[in-house]
Design an enzyme around this catalytic site. Structure first.
Site, PDB file in Angstrom:
ATOM      1  N   GLY A  57      27.867 -12.023 -44.866  1.00  0.00           N
ATOM      2  CA  GLY A  57      27.319 -10.979 -45.725  1.00  0.00           C
ATOM      3  C   GLY A  57      27.317  -9.652 -45.000  1.00  0.00           C
ATOM      4  O   GLY A  57      27.436  -9.617 -43.767  1.00  0.00           O
ATOM      5  N   CYS A  84      29.017 -16.714 -39.885  1.00  0.00           N
ATOM      6  CA  CYS A  84      28.848 -15.302 -39.533  1.00  0.00           C
ATOM      7  C   CYS A  84      27.384 -14.878 -39.765  1.00  0.00           C
ATOM      8  O   CYS A  84      26.501 -15.330 -39.056  1.00  0.00           O
ATOM      9  CB  CYS A  84      29.851 -14.455 -40.322  1.00  0.00           C
ATOM     10  SG  CYS A  84      30.039 -12.806 -39.644  1.00  0.00           S
ATOM     11  N   TYR A  85      27.110 -14.076 -40.802  1.00  0.00           N
ATOM     12  CA  TYR A  85      25.722 -13.688 -41.092  1.00  0.00           C
ATOM     13  C   TYR A  85      24.847 -14.941 -41.220  1.00  0.00           C
ATOM     14  O   TYR A  85      23.713 -14.974 -40.725  1.00  0.00           O
ATOM     15  CB  TYR A  85      25.689 -12.872 -42.385  1.00  0.00           C
ATOM     16  CG  TYR A  85      24.303 -12.511 -42.858  1.00  0.00           C
ATOM     17  CD1 TYR A  85      23.687 -11.347 -42.424  1.00  0.00           C
ATOM     18  CD2 TYR A  85      23.611 -13.337 -43.751  1.00  0.00           C
ATOM     19  CE1 TYR A  85      22.404 -11.020 -42.855  1.00  0.00           C
ATOM     20  CE2 TYR A  85      22.342 -13.023 -44.185  1.00  0.00           C
ATOM     21  CZ  TYR A  85      21.740 -11.858 -43.736  1.00  0.00           C
ATOM     22  OH  TYR A  85      20.479 -11.546 -44.165  1.00  0.00           O
ATOM     23  N   HIS A 175      35.201 -16.796 -39.410  1.00  0.00           N
ATOM     24  CA  HIS A 175      35.329 -17.212 -40.817  1.00  0.00           C
ATOM     25  C   HIS A 175      36.344 -18.352 -40.959  1.00  0.00           C
ATOM     26  O   HIS A 175      37.550 -18.099 -40.930  1.00  0.00           O
ATOM     27  CB  HIS A 175      35.747 -16.020 -41.680  1.00  0.00           C
ATOM     28  CG  HIS A 175      34.650 -15.025 -41.827  1.00  0.00           C
ATOM     29  ND1 HIS A 175      33.705 -15.102 -42.827  1.00  0.00           N
ATOM     30  CD2 HIS A 175      34.316 -13.948 -41.072  1.00  0.00           C
ATOM     31  CE1 HIS A 175      32.846 -14.113 -42.688  1.00  0.00           C
ATOM     32  NE2 HIS A 175      33.191 -13.403 -41.626  1.00  0.00           N
ATOM     33  N   GLU A 177      36.978 -19.944 -43.589  1.00  0.00           N
ATOM     34  CA  GLU A 177      37.498 -19.993 -44.959  1.00  0.00           C
ATOM     35  C   GLU A 177      38.763 -19.169 -45.164  1.00  0.00           C
ATOM     36  O   GLU A 177      39.467 -19.347 -46.155  1.00  0.00           O
ATOM     37  CB  GLU A 177      36.410 -19.552 -45.958  1.00  0.00           C
ATOM     38  CG  GLU A 177      35.961 -18.093 -45.888  1.00  0.00           C
ATOM     39  CD  GLU A 177      34.875 -17.819 -44.849  1.00  0.00           C
ATOM     40  OE1 GLU A 177      34.793 -18.563 -43.857  1.00  0.00           O
ATOM     41  OE2 GLU A 177      34.132 -16.834 -45.005  1.00  0.00           O
ATOM     42  N   ASP A 233      46.406 -17.531 -67.799  1.00  0.00           N
ATOM     43  CA  ASP A 233      44.951 -17.728 -67.832  1.00  0.00           C
ATOM     44  C   ASP A 233      44.461 -18.031 -69.243  1.00  0.00           C
ATOM     45  O   ASP A 233      43.746 -19.013 -69.474  1.00  0.00           O
ATOM     46  CB  ASP A 233      44.207 -16.485 -67.319  1.00  0.00           C
ATOM     47  CG  ASP A 233      44.716 -16.026 -65.971  1.00  0.00           C
ATOM     48  OD1 ASP A 233      45.347 -16.837 -65.289  1.00  0.00           O
ATOM     49  OD2 ASP A 233      44.487 -14.858 -65.617  1.00  0.00           O
ATOM     50  N   LYS A 381      43.890 -17.788 -59.284  1.00  0.00           N
ATOM     51  CA  LYS A 381      45.100 -17.894 -60.115  1.00  0.00           C
ATOM     52  C   LYS A 381      45.958 -19.116 -59.759  1.00  0.00           C
ATOM     53  O   LYS A 381      46.422 -19.828 -60.643  1.00  0.00           O
ATOM     54  CB  LYS A 381      45.926 -16.624 -59.911  1.00  0.00           C
ATOM     55  CG  LYS A 381      47.072 -16.508 -60.849  1.00  0.00           C
ATOM     56  CD  LYS A 381      46.776 -15.406 -61.799  1.00  0.00           C
ATOM     57  CE  LYS A 381      47.639 -15.205 -62.937  1.00  0.00           C
ATOM     58  NZ  LYS A 381      46.928 -14.394 -63.939  1.00  0.00           N
TER      59      LYS A 381
END
Ligand code: XMP
Length: 525
Positions: A57, A84-85, A175, A177, A233, A381
């Site tokens: 964050g 992280c945060y 991170h 991710e 979509d 997507k």
């Protein structure tokens, strides 16, 4: 509703990567749910989590304005991973000390693992690997009962864990991710599958099954309208809804007069072959509405990009309102909203700056008191494309490039006259045809032509010309949030430019856009 899957709760402290965490968890076939950092203890517990992840964050744990959170969850004995945060929050809450780092770390760093069990299981302690850092604070002193399990040149505590088995708390300063962290997906998998022991029951098939059930429950016996654009979509959202409620669904396609060459005809054909409902030949009811005159009249000679977008947005609402009245008693609206469209509403930070007014039929639900059905709002997507495959949609629908709601109106820079729109249509069709013929269409995320609002001097057959300029844009991207210009082969570009100048009357120059996003955007307006 509590999921039948083992669930990981991700608490969002406003990181731009929060959905990527959820996405990596899905890639481990585990179900996850994102809650705002301010979620109450009861809300978190109601999801019966097998583990918790605290996201990164923008705040500092040492500043007064940091977001509140249900710290009491740390007493539940659940595995918790702070990123992280989130790691700094755990450290501070458990009695450690967090301070401003002497050297802020942004970007790549080499991680050396000290403890190759649990989080770094299978990654070895010998070979360092790349991780992605983005932090200004760091842990100065570990809380009692914690140890550092990995380090980088600037962070002696790049990862930590509690040695006290009662707690099962973990932290990563980097991170895991993001794709730039070499073994990031493996680290998150180790957490959710081995530490939290969450069962890997989540698949795109199970997502489809659960979503269809959820749509049925949400919609009941009401009539539902779907704004179908022909893009992947809205088509996937329509297909899921049709599978759930069959004849209660009416899809409406609005021809806004700024579609590409032959597009409306091609979509009509494609829609005819749609058999959304598994195991039956039933087709959804699709109304094709030609509102082109109305849209072009409203656009008039408007040149300002934001005004054009707003005019088109308003016209869409009008057209859908008319159709909804014709159908009668419509109560719900299906939209193919993806995660990048909802990012602000999930985060505690509130809306970010408006770069462009993205058109969807956003004003319609409030005006007509329609309930929104948005089955894709957690997905990216490329995940929607996998879902499209699961639904059995044709490949050319699944792999269609994105096309913006305001259509060519934001690619004809300046006034959108029929003649200028036609000029762009011809050039665009040549570019896209050539991409397909050369097998380059799928290698680009999006490609199109724009008509510039300038004229330049040229020479054709010994005559001076003073004509229009076409810009070509092709980008590579994963989700459209960031993009890079596609390095299309030079002979290919030369061939396309040559064809456009020779075949499109009024064009005497072609340029290729070599800007990335950021700082540019994908569309020019
Ligand atoms: P930008 O230009 O913001 O575009 O980098 C990112 C992606 O979004 C598409 N786009 C739109 N899609 N309505 C849409 O449905 C819109 O108003 C709109 N504006 C941009 C764009 O084509 C690209 O894929």
């Amino acid at each position: 509703m509590v999921s039948c899957h083992d669930t990981i709760v991700v608490l969002d402290f406003g990181s731009q990567y929060t959905q990527l965490i959820a996405r990596r968890i899905r890639e481990s076939h585990v179900h996850s749910i994102i809650l705002p950092s301010t979620a109450s203890l009861e809300t978190i517990q109601a999801n019966r989590p097998k583990g918790i992840i605290l996201s990164g964050g923008p705040a500092s744990v040492t500043s007064a304005g940091r977001p509140e959170w249900s710290k009491a969850i740390m007493k539940e004995g659940l595995p918790i991973l702070g990123i992280c945060y989130g790691m700094q929050l755990i450290a501070q809450s458990m009695g450690g000390r967090v301070g401003r780092a002497k050297h802020r770390e942004f970007g790549r760093a080499e991680l050396r693992v000290r403890d190759g069990s649990d989080l770094f299981r299978g990654l070895g302690e010998k070979t360092p690997f790349s991780v992605w850092m983005s932090h200004g604070d760091r842990i100065e002193t570990l809380p009692p009962g914690f140890k550092s399990i990995a380090l980088t040149a600037n962070s002696p505590i790049a990862a930590m864990k509690s040695v006290n088995r009662k707690h099962r708390l973990y932290g990563l300063q980097f991170h895991p991710e993001v794709v730039h962290t070499t073994h990031g997906a493996r680290i998150l998998k180790n957490f959710v599958r081995h530490i939290c022991e969450a069962r890997p029951t989540w698949t795109m098939g199970s997502f489809l099954h659960d979503s269809v059930e959820q749509i049925r429950r949400q919609v009941g016996r009401e009539k539902v309208l779907c704004a179908l654009s022909g893009g992947v979509d809205s088509t996937v959202a329509a297909a899921m809804t049709h599978r759930a409620i069959g004849k209660q669904l009416t899809c409406v396609f609005i021809d806004n007069g700024v579609m590409r060459k032959h597009e409306v005809k091609q979509l009509k054909q494609a829609f005819r072959s749609f058999h959304f409902r598994a195991g039956t030949q039933a087709r959804p009811y699709i109304r094709m509405v030609d509102a082109s005159e109305q849209f072009l009249r409203a656009l008039g000679r408007t040149t300002d990009p934001e005004k054009k977008r707003k005019i088109i947005g308003r016209q869409f609402i009008k057209a859908f309102e008319r159709e909804a009245r014709n159908i009668g008693n419509v109560r719900c609206l299906v939209q193919g909203t993806l995660y990048p469209d909802v990012i602000e509403s999930v985060s505690h930070r509130g809306p970010s700056a408006t770069i462009k007014t993205h058109h969807n039929v956003g004003g319609l639900p409030a005006r007509m008191k329609l309930r929104l059905v948005e089955p894709l709002r957690e997905l990216f997507k490329d995940e929607v494309r996998v879902l499209g495959k699961e639904l059995g949609l044709p490949d050319d629908v699944i792999h269609r490039h994105p096309f913006p709601g305001p259509g060519l109106a934001i690619r004809v820079l300046g006034a959108v006259t029929p003649a200028r729109a036609d000029m762009l249509r011809e050039a665009d069709a040549i570019f896209l045809d050539e991409l397909r013929v050369q097998g380059l269409y799928r290698q680009t995320w999006q490609a199109f032509a724009v008509l510039l609002p300038v004229r330049t001097v040229g020479v054709m057959g010994d005559q001076r010309t003073y004509e229009h300029v076409i810009g070509l844009r092709a980008v590579t991207s994963v989700d459209g949030m960031t993009a890079d210009w596609a390095p299309l082969p030079q002979p290919f570009l030369a061939h396309v430019a040559n064809r456009i100048i020779n075949e499109v009357p009024g064009v005497n120059r072609v340029v290729y856009d070599i800007s990335s996003k950021p700082p540019s955007t994908i569309e020019w307006e």
